[in-house]
Motif scaffolding. Sequence first.
Motif, short mmCIF file in Angstrom:
data_model
loop_
_atom_site.label_atom_id
_atom_site.label_comp_id
_atom_site.label_asym_id
_atom_site.label_seq_id
_atom_site.Cartn_x
_atom_site.Cartn_y
_atom_site.Cartn_z
N ILE A 258 0.84 -1.21 0.00
CA ILE A 258 0.00 0.00 0.00
C ILE A 258 0.88 1.26 0.00
CG2 ILE A 258 -1.68 1.35 1.34
CD1 ILE A 258 -2.80 -1.40 2.35
N ILE A 259 1.90 1.25 0.84
CA ILE A 259 2.79 2.42 0.92
C ILE A 259 3.52 2.62 -0.42
CG2 ILE A 259 4.84 3.40 2.10
CD1 ILE A 259 2.41 3.32 3.92
N ASP A 260 3.92 1.53 -1.06
CA ASP A 260 4.56 1.64 -2.38
C ASP A 260 3.61 2.28 -3.39
OD1 ASP A 260 6.84 0.52 -1.42
OD2 ASP A 260 6.57 -1.46 -2.36
N ALA A 261 2.35 1.90 -3.31
CA ALA A 261 1.36 2.50 -4.23
C ALA A 261 1.24 4.00 -3.96
CB ALA A 261 0.00 1.81 -4.04
N ILE A 262 1.17 4.36 -2.70
CA ILE A 262 1.04 5.78 -2.33
C ILE A 262 2.23 6.57 -2.87
CG2 ILE A 262 0.96 7.39 -0.35
CD1 ILE A 262 -1.60 5.60 -0.84
N ALA A 263 3.41 5.98 -2.73
CA ALA A 263 4.63 6.67 -3.18
C ALA A 263 4.63 6.88 -4.70
CB ALA A 263 5.86 5.88 -2.74
N GLU A 264 3.85 6.09 -5.41
CA GLU A 264 3.80 6.24 -6.88
C GLU A 264 2.80 7.29 -7.34
OE1 GLU A 264 3.64 3.07 -9.62
OE2 GLU A 264 5.31 2.01 -8.66
N LEU A 265 1.96 7.76 -6.45
CA LEU A 265 0.89 8.69 -6.85
C LEU A 265 1.44 10.13 -6.86
CD1 LEU A 265 -2.09 7.06 -4.93
CD2 LEU A 265 -1.68 7.02 -7.40
N LYS A 266 2.31 10.39 -7.80
CA LYS A 266 3.04 11.67 -7.82
C LYS A 266 2.15 12.85 -8.26
CE LYS A 266 7.15 9.85 -7.05
NZ LYS A 266 7.41 9.67 -5.64
N ASP A 267 1.03 12.56 -8.95
CA ASP A 267 0.18 13.66 -9.43
C ASP A 267 -0.77 14.16 -8.36
OD1 ASP A 267 1.29 13.59 -11.92
OD2 ASP A 267 -0.15 12.11 -12.69
N PHE A 268 -0.68 13.58 -7.17
CA PHE A 268 -1.61 13.95 -6.09
C PHE A 268 -0.86 14.52 -4.90
CE2 PHE A 268 -3.58 10.53 -8.46
CZ PHE A 268 -4.90 10.91 -8.57
#
Length: 414
Positions: A258-268
Motif C-alpha cells: 500500500i505504501i509503495d502504491a502511495i509513493a507512486e501517486l506523484k500527481d496527487f
Amino acid sequence: MKIAIVLGTRPEIIKMVSVIDEIILRGHELILIHTGQHYDHEMSDQFFEELELPTPNYNIGVGSSSHGKQTGKMMEGIEEILLKETPDILLVQGDTNAVLAGALVASKLHIPVGHVEAGLRSYDITMPEEVNRKAADVCSKYYFVPTEKSAINLSLEGISRKDIFITGNTVVDACFRNLEIAKKHIDDIENSSNPSNSFNPSNYSNSSNSSNNSTSPDSSKSSSFSNEILNLLKLDNIITLTMHRAENVDNKKRLTDIIDAIAELKDFNIVFPIHPRTKKTMENFGLYEDLSKLDNVHLIKPLGYLDFLLLMSKSLIIVTDSGGLQEEAITLDIPSLTLRYNTERPETVEMGGNILVGADKDFIVDSANKILNDKSFYDKMSLAPNPYGDGTAGKKILDIIEDSYEKGECRLDS
Ligand code: UD1
Ligand code: UDP
C-alpha cells in the motif's frame, strides 16, 4: 426514560452525536459510559470538546491490550455500572469491542439493547468487527439498520422484521451538521483573512445543539482550525488517506504494498492523518521515514472532525480502509478507493462511488489515475441518492425508542 450508551472509540463518538443530542433535547436521562479503548486526546477528548458532548459519566479506562483482556475488562466495568444505574435501555453503535461487551452484559442483565448500525455483514469472520457485530445482533432487541440491505441480512439470520428499523446511518447526521459549521467558519476566516481566530462551534449551532448548553463542556475549549490544515486545504488534487485495519497495518507485506502504491501517486497531494496503530507499525516495519520524506505526502496527526470533514470535502479521492470514511465519501460525493477485498458497505460499491482495491499496488495506482482523468465519476455520484439516508437517523432512533417505552416494551420488567 433513562438511556445508557456505551462507546469507546473515535467512530462511535462521532456516530453517536446526533443520538446524544436527541436524548438531551427530549429531556431523557443520559448515562454515558466510555470504555477508554481510545484514550489519546486526538482519538477521544478532542471530539467531546469540539462536538460539545457531555463529559462521560463513567470512563472504564481499559486502554490497549489483547482482545480478550480488553473486552473482559470492559464487561466487568459495564456490568458494575449497569447494576448501579439500571437504565431502561442500553445503546451501542457499530462493531467495536465496546459493542460486543455492552450488548453481552446488558442482555444478560435483561436490559434491552438497541444496536445502532446493526445488520452490516462483510461475511469475513477473520475480521474482529464481523464477530463483534454478529454477536451484538444476537443480544439486541432493537435493530437500527442503515439500509434495506442490512435489514435483509438480519431477516436472513432469523431476526423478526418487527424489531428491525431502517433509520439511515447517523454518520450522515454528523456529516451534514458539522460540515455546515466547518464551511461557515472557513467563509468567516476568508472574509476576515485572519486564520488564527479561535473557533467556537456553538456560534453556529443549530437549535438541537444549542439546547445542549446545560451539558456541553466549556466551549472555550472548542477546536480551532490549525494553520497546518488551512494550508493543506489550498493544495490541488488532494487524496485523503487513512488506514488502521489489522489486516492491512499489522501485515508487513500488505502495508508495504500500500505504501509503495502511495509513493507512486506523484500527481496527487496525499494528506495522511495517521492512526496511532498505523504510526507504530509503520515505524516498526521501517516504512515511516521514507514516506515522510516525499514532498507530496503530508503525514499529520489525527484531525478533529471539523478539520477532517473539510479535508475530505476538498479531496479528489478518499483512499481508506475505514468503515466510516466509505460512508462519508458517498455522502460528500467523493469517490473512494477502499483498501480491502470486501466491504460490509456494499451500497457504496453498487452506486459507483467505491472501488475495492485491496492492497494491490497496481490496482490502487491505476484506479486513482483513472478517477483523476475521468470527471464523469463525480457527475454519476452527485446524481445518485445517498443510500445512508437524509441526516435524520438520530431523530428516528429516538422516536422509535420513545414509542416503545410508551407501550411499556422498553423496560427492565417488560
Ligand atoms: C478500533 C476498533 C475498530 C475501529 C477503530 C476505529 C475493535 C476491535 N477495533 O481499532 O473496529 O474501526 O478502533 O479507529 O474494537 N492506540 C493508541 N492510542 C489510542 C488508541 C489506540 O496509541 O488512543 C494504539 C495502541 O497501540 C493500540 C492500537 O492503537 O494497541 C490499536 O488500538 P485498538 O483500540 O485496539 O484498535 P483500533 O485499531 O484502534
Ligand atoms: N476521522 C476524524 N479525523 C481523522 C480521521 C478520521 O475525525 O483524522 C473521523 C472520520 O470522519 C469518521 C471516523 O473518524 O467519522 C472514522 O473513524 P475510523 O476510521 O477510526 O474508524 P472506522 O469508521 O473504520 O470504524
